[in-house]
Design a protein around this motif. Sequence first.
Motif, PDB file in Angstrom:
ATOM      1  N   LEU A  89      29.770 125.177  64.135  1.00 57.06           N
ATOM      2  CA  LEU A  89      30.883 124.342  64.583  1.00 57.06           C
ATOM      3  C   LEU A  89      31.214 124.575  66.047  1.00 57.06           C
TER       4      LEU A  89
ATOM      5  N   GLY B 217      30.472 121.088  66.966  1.00 53.48           N
ATOM      6  CA  GLY B 217      31.709 120.542  66.407  1.00 53.48           C
ATOM      7  C   GLY B 217      32.238 119.316  67.119  1.00 53.48           C
TER       8      GLY B 217
ATOM      9  N   ASP C  95      32.652 115.521  65.636  1.00 56.23           N
ATOM     10  CA  ASP C  95      33.954 114.862  65.584  1.00 56.23           C
ATOM     11  C   ASP C  95      33.904 113.443  66.139  1.00 56.23           C
TER      12      ASP C  95
ATOM     13  N   THR D  86      33.543 117.781  59.384  1.00 58.13           N
ATOM     14  CA  THR D  86      34.565 118.568  60.073  1.00 58.13           C
ATOM     15  C   THR D  86      35.961 118.166  59.617  1.00 58.13           C
TER      16      THR D  86
ATOM     17  N   HIS E  29      37.281 119.808  63.867  1.00 61.01           N
ATOM     18  CA  HIS E  29      36.385 120.947  63.737  1.00 61.01           C
ATOM     19  C   HIS E  29      37.047 122.264  64.109  1.00 61.01           C
TER      20      HIS E  29
ATOM     21  N   ALA F 299      31.899 122.469  54.795  1.00 61.75           N
ATOM     22  CA  ALA F 299      31.510 121.816  56.044  1.00 61.75           C
ATOM     23  C   ALA F 299      30.039 122.053  56.348  1.00 61.75           C
TER      24      ALA F 299
END
Length: 100
Positions: free
Chosen positions: A12, A16, A20, A30, A35, A83
């Motif tokens: 992430l 991340g 997103d 996420t 995230h 996740a």
Amino acid sequence: MMAADLAAVIWLYTFGAWLDHDSKLTATATLGGHHYIVLTAAATAFLILATVAILTDGFTRTTRPLTIAKTAACILSLTGLAALLLAALIGRLLFGPLRP
């Protein structure tokens, strides 16, 4: 759980923001484009589990408060694990089989 938490934190931190903002499909990995929440939850769970592992001699000797902390950290770890699994499934859908 600790390995999944650490993998989720690294993953992430690296991807991340891309997940997103790329699409709604990747944002599901996420928790809808948040995230930082998943990253913080996974990092917190990892730190709690690492601390409890040290205090309990590798989870062999425990007390009631340490058992509660371990259980809470495992429940918190599920967000990072979910996740990570969603990202693996999305990667499989987007990129297909990774064979030469």
